[in-house]
Design a protein around this motif. Structure first.
Motif, PDB file in Angstrom:
ATOM      1  N   GLN A  55       0.826  -1.210   0.000  1.00 47.51           N
ATOM      2  CA  GLN A  55       0.000   0.000   0.000  1.00 47.51           C
ATOM      3  C   GLN A  55       0.853   1.250   0.000  1.00 47.51           C
ATOM      4  N   HIS A  64      -1.212   7.300   9.302  1.00 49.06           N
ATOM      5  CA  HIS A  64      -1.104   5.944   8.749  1.00 49.06           C
ATOM      6  C   HIS A  64       0.272   5.652   8.170  1.00 49.06           C
ATOM      7  N   LYS A  67       1.666   2.253   8.157  1.00 49.06           N
ATOM      8  CA  LYS A  67       0.996   1.200   7.361  1.00 49.06           C
ATOM      9  C   LYS A  67       1.576   1.081   5.957  1.00 49.06           C
ATOM     10  N   ASN A 189     -16.275   1.209  -0.449  1.00 49.13           N
ATOM     11  CA  ASN A 189     -14.924   1.637  -0.816  1.00 49.13           C
ATOM     12  C   ASN A 189     -14.453   2.788   0.072  1.00 49.13           C
ATOM     13  N   ASP A 192     -13.620   1.673   3.667  1.00 50.44           N
ATOM     14  CA  ASP A 192     -12.433   0.828   3.866  1.00 50.44           C
ATOM     15  C   ASP A 192     -11.185   1.675   4.101  1.00 50.44           C
ATOM     16  N   ASP A 195      -8.348  -0.629   9.711  1.00 47.92           N
ATOM     17  CA  ASP A 195      -8.222  -2.104   9.746  1.00 47.92           C
ATOM     18  C   ASP A 195      -9.533  -2.773  10.153  1.00 47.92           C
ATOM     19  N   GLY A 263      -8.029  -3.796  -0.718  1.00 44.19           N
ATOM     20  CA  GLY A 263      -7.877  -3.131  -2.018  1.00 44.19           C
ATOM     21  C   GLY A 263      -9.236  -2.843  -2.647  1.00 44.19           C
ATOM     22  N   ASP A 264      -9.225  -2.130  -3.770  1.00 45.39           N
ATOM     23  CA  ASP A 264     -10.488  -1.836  -4.456  1.00 45.39           C
ATOM     24  C   ASP A 264     -11.116  -3.115  -4.997  1.00 45.39           C
ATOM     25  N   ALA A 320     -13.024  13.894   6.417  1.00 42.93           N
ATOM     26  CA  ALA A 320     -14.043  12.889   6.024  1.00 42.93           C
ATOM     27  C   ALA A 320     -13.330  11.773   5.258  1.00 42.93           C
TER      28      ALA A 320
END
Ligand code: 57M
Length: 358
Positions: A55, A64, A67, A189, A192, A195, A263-264, A320
């Motif tokens: 990612q 993040h 990550k 989507n 997400d 986690d 993922g998407d 957002a």
């Protein structure tokens, strides 16, 4: 396949009669998808790392930063484990099962196209919003056309708590269905972003739709609960159960701190198929309750962008979608996730009660 090969042998072994039952095969599908994904997970995640499917995290997203490099496209594992389990446990001569799987894989293909494009380009730039939307609409349109040309297609809209009025959308049920699937796909989507934040409520929603679909495909229960009876739909319960199992298996690795992101390919396929399950079970408007969390996350973005434009640059939320707002307020990620899951379970209970309170 088990249904196809074992049910004819019921004459010799009556015990095999259990394979006739949707409930038994749904339990089998859930456990099979769960076991496949938990066993497959470590190897698949190691492979994602080897082929550098990590990612990308933009430097401005400091919360993040740790990550960065987490393997993504874990949605492939969900689709694979669900597909294998479905082949084993579902009656694959049922057209609704194939159409539901087509929606799942079709939306997933659009997401995979975006994920692979992000990997090839710097700065995580995926396909254009227009290309993504066109791909989603094309898959949804084919699915709605297949549904609409079916003699059993019920184009009426059930309104919760309203028995007397069920408007018939006629041909407009097709664009309505496309909207439901594409909106649900994009809502999952957007959600997400932490986690387990998307897969948790998706598992809950899949379990609710397993019940809705089972009832809609059972003449006696449908008549008792005053919902439309759609012959043949009941077999899609096996799909919903496999989705719960595959989702639980993915959550095993996506739980905080995540070893893999969906993922998407995962978020678009899960959202699109939840929209399709709502259409199949004639619970289109109840989807807004079952998927209430996804709705709130999407509304937070719409409100943020609208307020930003209306006030010339002010923000309604710190960021957002809503989960980022709580993160920037200092709420720990794991607490946000669990509270979102609790909310989705409560919304599921409300949705189930709407089945009886008509
Ligand atoms: C989907 N993607 C995550 C991961 C996952 C219009 C605007 C609201 C769009 C939105 C956006 O970019 N949405 C894209 C959200 C991303 O997750 C990846 O994407 C896949 C899902 N499609 O499977 O591969 C990041 O989320 C985090 N993550 C986890 N755990 C998981 O299990 O921690 C994901 C899964 C990952 C990881 O950090 O990198 C995402 O958040 O981008 N944009 C946003 O959401 C941004 N919001 C924003 O710009 N708000 C603006 C305006 C536009 C409304 C504002 O409030 O003013 C935020 N995105 C990020 N950081 N990354 C802003 C902060």
């Amino acid at each position: 396949m088990l249904y196809y090969f074992l049910v004819p042998l019921v004459g010799e072994w009556t015990a095999l009669n259990v394979f006739r039952y949707i409930t038994f095969r749904s339990l089998g599908a859930l456990i099979t998808a769960l076991v496949i994904s938990v066993l497959l997970g470590p190897r698949f995640i190691a492979w994602l790392r080897r082929v550098k499917c990590g990612q990308y995290i933009h430097e401005d997203v400091t919360a993040h930063a740790a990550k960065a490099g987490t393997p993504t496209m874990g949605g492939i594992m969900i689709i694979f484990s669900l597909g294998l389990s479905l082949l084993l446990w579902a009656d694959m001569t049922n057209a609704y099962v194939w159409q539901t799987f087509f929606v799942f894989v079709g939306f997933g293909a659009v997401g995979l196209w975006d994920d692979l494009t992000k990997l090839r380009h710097h700065e995580n730039r995926g396909i254009s919003g227009r290309a993504k939307m066109s791909g989603q609409c094309l898959v949804a349109l084919v699915a709605m056309w297949l549904l609409y040309i079916n003699d059993n297609c019920d184009t009426t809209l059930l309104i919760p708590f309203v028995k007397e009025w069920t408007p018939d959308l006629g041909i407009f049920y097709v664009p309505f269905g496309v909207f439901v699937m594409v909106a649900a796909s994009n809502a999952v989507n957007l959600t997400d972003g932490l986690d387990g934040l998307a897969i948790g409520p998706t598992i809950v929603a899949s379990a609710v739709f397993a019940i809705f679909i089972y009832v809609t495909g059972n003449a006696r229960l449908a008549s008792y609960l005053l919902v439309p009876y759609v012959p043949g739909i009941g077999e899609v319960t096996v799909f919903c159960a496999a989705l719960v199992g595959a989702g639980l298996g993915f959550l095993w690795f996506n739980a905080y701190p995540a070893q893999v992101f969906m993922g998407d390919v995962g978020s678009l396929s899960l959202g699109g198929v939840l929209g399709y399950l709502a259409l199949l079970s004639k619970q289109e408007l109840v989807l807004a309750v079952v998927g209430g969390l996804f709705v709130v996350e999407t509304l937070s973005v719409i409100m943020q962008v609208g307020y930003f434009r209306w006030t010339g640059g002010k923000r309604l939320f710190r960021m957002a979608p809503l989960h980022h707002h709580f993160e920037l307020k200092g709420v720990p990620e794991s607490k946000i996730i669990i509270r979102f899951w609790i909310t989705s379970i409560l919304l599921a209970l409300v949705a189930l009660s709407m089945l009886k309170l008509r």
